[in-house]
Design a protein around this motif. Structure first.
Motif, short mmCIF file in Angstrom:
data_model
loop_
_atom_site.label_atom_id
_atom_site.label_comp_id
_atom_site.label_asym_id
_atom_site.label_seq_id
_atom_site.Cartn_x
_atom_site.Cartn_y
_atom_site.Cartn_z
N ARG B 86 14.46 26.68 15.25
CA ARG B 86 13.83 27.31 14.22
C ARG B 86 14.57 28.00 13.16
N ARG B 89 16.31 25.17 11.04
CA ARG B 89 15.49 24.55 10.02
C ARG B 89 15.37 25.28 8.90
N GLY B 90 15.66 24.74 7.76
CA GLY B 90 15.47 25.47 6.39
C GLY B 90 16.82 26.12 6.36
N MET B 95 15.06 20.23 4.13
CA MET B 95 14.23 18.79 3.80
C MET B 95 13.41 18.84 2.70
N ALA B 117 10.55 31.11 1.64
CA ALA B 117 11.86 30.54 2.34
C ALA B 117 13.05 31.42 2.20
N HIS B 121 15.14 33.43 6.30
CA HIS B 121 16.31 33.28 6.76
C HIS B 121 17.40 34.27 6.24
N ALA B 169 14.32 24.10 -0.82
CA ALA B 169 15.10 23.51 0.10
C ALA B 169 16.61 24.06 0.00
#
Lengths: 292, 335
Positions: B86, B89-90, B95, B117, B121, B169
């Motif tokens: 996880r 991802r990102g 994506m 988003a 992170h 993204a």
């Protein structure tokens, strides 16, 4: 305020039945809040209707007892404080059972597979038991009292929500924005909470709103059967239970004791009506297909 | 020699459905180098999208990676925990999806979604994240980003939505961007704009792009190296110039023939005979042999391996030399 919110309020105000529903609801809310002012409690438990007379025959409305007296107790006091009971039962049972239903339904729908299978079969088992009967048995088993009634109503009240939310989630789960959220590294828990539920919750809110009203009727039915609140508790169902013996009136005077049924009955009908109208209004506002 | 940032080896992803096992991806190999664009091309249903979902491990519950490895940053993505996955991802691998119409959540503003988003992170507070979101939207060419940030997806056009998706993204400056048919749902002028934007951002961020498409034109203009997929397998893998000038697999050769040409008089457009086989009933041996004009008996019995025929040019075919002869003959005909 967001334009969307403004538009919603405007749409609600244009709909007369919505206005009626919300007005009734506000009226009941105010009554419930100011109950201690209208009818100051006379014992340590304000929910117990004070005894006005030891005479068990119903007495017609007077200035002192505007809704009359039944079983020696003031109906007016019972109706006013019964509003609080109605809110308490309706809101607590609906909220709790909806949360349980949401939890079970969303886990089943989002994760699918064997978890879905197990949870849905449990739901089926609960659904296969007749609602009122199950509630009666559980209440009788747990013992009398309003809390016990609420527990049994919650135990058998979550399945419809679980089914509804599961179906909606199965549909939304396939949406690309859910995949997109997962591709961003959003955890499963947050995907459900932030991306799936907001897109599926509206039918559940509408269903829950309408259920609040009908739950009050079910609770009243249990009280009417003598399984609900203790004798003398301010509860519309209990008041109707008192009236049971006087339903037929006196000989030649069928409507002699009308006040024993009309006042608590009207309160209950209006309460249920209010929630149904509000539920209808919410559906009209939320459902984009009904948008004019 | 340059080290690849992503190495996919012998990837096999199967879906266990009620009707049987669907071998959606059944042997795919490729490498991705920093800053390059790798194209994955093939007909619909050949497993291109499943390959990308496998890299991010966001398959649905029926799909399983049964074999192979995906090495990123020294870790095998098929083996690490869901928790570590996880975090990749990102952040490291992002994506963007085919349908910008449905890849944004309709109940949140695009600003809220980009902020989500970013916050996911990076350790920044909401206000900073919002500023970053405005900057990102400006960077992807959305006019008046301060205003657009408060708009819902349905208030934006398709091209704008795809730009917003790209902004989302790119919010964590990923090392690899997987673009799954990013321009298929858009009209041609917007397609060109979006591809131009992606190229420009690729230069700026130095990221690698995995470009998934069925459009040979998009590949020719944007990819550095190409994997051609057929029925879940990589059938040819080389750099883009070689692929177009010197295809070695009969399938690639057929695909390139199916593109209309302006320089030659054509009465009827070539098409590869037959249809893509049902993934539940793949033919034996080489999956392409029923449709292949060079097929021999061996093709239906044995499965060819992906072999390196020339330096850096991989082909999965026993008789690739026959394609060479056909090409020579054709060149002779034209002259």
């Amino acid at each position: 305020m967001r334009t969307e919110t403004k538009r919603m309020i405007k749409r609600l105000m244009r709909n007369p039945s919505a206005v009626l529903g919300f007005s009734l609801l506000i009226f009941f809310t105010i009554i419930a809040i100011i109950a201690p002012i209208i009818c100051p409690p006379q014992s340590y438990d304000p929910y117990m209707i004070p005894i006005a007379t030891w005479d068990k025959t119903p007495q017609p409305p007077t200035a002192e007892h505007p809704f009359g007296v039944i079983d020696g107790r003031d109906i007016f006091y019972g109706v006013i404080w019964g509003t609080r009971t109605a809110f308490k039962v309706g809101l607590i049972v609906t909220l709790t059972s909806t949360v349980i239903g949401l939890l079970i339904g969303s886990v089943a729908g989002y994760f699918g597979g064997w978890l879905d299978e197990i949870l849905m079969r449990i739901t089926d088992i609960f659904l296969s038991i007749p609602y009122i009967l199950a509630a009666i048995v559980v209440t009788a088993f747990l013992g009398m009292g309003l809390n016990k009634v609420m527990i049994s109503l919650i135990t058998f009240g979550w399945m419809a929500t679980a089914r509804l939310i599961r179906g909606n989630i199965l549909q939304v789960r396939e949406e690309q924005y859910v995949l997109a959220a997962r591709a961003l590294g959003v955890s499963d828990y947050l995907v459900i909470l932030k991306h799936v539920l907001p897109n599926t919750i509206f039918p559940v809110i509408i269903q829950a709103t309408m259920r609040i009203g009908s739950l009050v009727i079910t609770a009243a039915a249990l009280s009417f059967l003598g399984l609900g609140a203790p004798v003398g508790y301010a509860d519309w169902g209990s008041l109707l239970n008192f009236a049971r013996n006087w339903l037929l009136g006196a000989s030649g005077e069928a409507f002699k004791y009308w006040y024993a049924i009309v006042y608590p009955g009207t309160a209950m009908v209006l309460f249920v009506l209010a929630w149904n109208l509000v539920g209808d209004a919410l559906r009209d506002v939320f459902d984009p297909r009904l948008r004019g | 020699m340059k080290q690849p940032i992503l190495t996919v080896k012998n990837l096999r992803t199967y879906f266990y459905t009620e009707d049987g096992i669907v071998k959606a991806v059944d042997g795919v190999d490729f490498e991705v180098f920093q800053g390059e664009t790798l194209g994955i091309v093939g007909e619909s249903g050949c497993g291109k999208s499943v390959t990308s979902l496998s890299i991010l491990r966001i398959l649905d519950e029926k799909g399983k990676i049964v074999e192979g490895s995906i090495i990123f940053d020294g870790n095998d993505l098929t083996k690490i925990s869901e928790e570590s996955m996880r975090k990749i991802r990102g952040k490291d691998i992002a994506m963007i999806f085919q349908e910008p119409m449905v890849a944004l959540n309709p109940v949140f503003t695009i600003g809220e979604q980009i902020v989500e988003a970013i916050v996911l992170h990076q350790k920044v507070d909401e206000t900073t994240a919002k500023k970053m979101a405005v900057d990102l939207l400006r960077k992807v060419g959305i006019p008046e980003p301060e205003k657009r940030i408060n708009e819902y997806p349905h208030e934006l056009s398709g091209g704008m939505r795809q730009r917003a998706m790209i902004a989302m993204a790119l919010s964590c400056k990923p090392k690899i961007l997987i673009a799954d048919e990013p321009t298929t749902a858009l009209d041609v002028t917007i397609q060109a704009q979006i591809m131009e934007l992606m190229k420009q951002l690729q230069k700026e961020y130095g990221m690698a792009i995995i470009l998934i498409t069925h459009d040979m034109g998009v590949i020719a203009e944007n990819a550095d190296r190409v994997v051609v997929m057929y029925a879940g397998k990589a059938v040819e893998y080389t750099d883009v110039k070689t692929l177009f000038n010197d295809p070695k697999h009969p399938y690639t050769w057929g695909l390139l023939h199916a593109i209309p040409r302006l320089d030659v008089e054509q009465t009827r457009l070539y098409n590869i005979p037959g249809i893509v086989p049902n993934p539940l009933k793949f033919p034996s041996g080489c999956k392409f042999h029923p449709r292949c004009e060079f097929a021999q008996e061996k093709c239906s019995l044995e499965e060819p391996e992906l072999i390196e025929v020339v330096n850096g040019h991989f082909v999965r075919c026993f008789f690739w030399e026959k394609v060479e002869q056909a090409k020579k003959k054709e060149a002779g005909d034209e002259q």
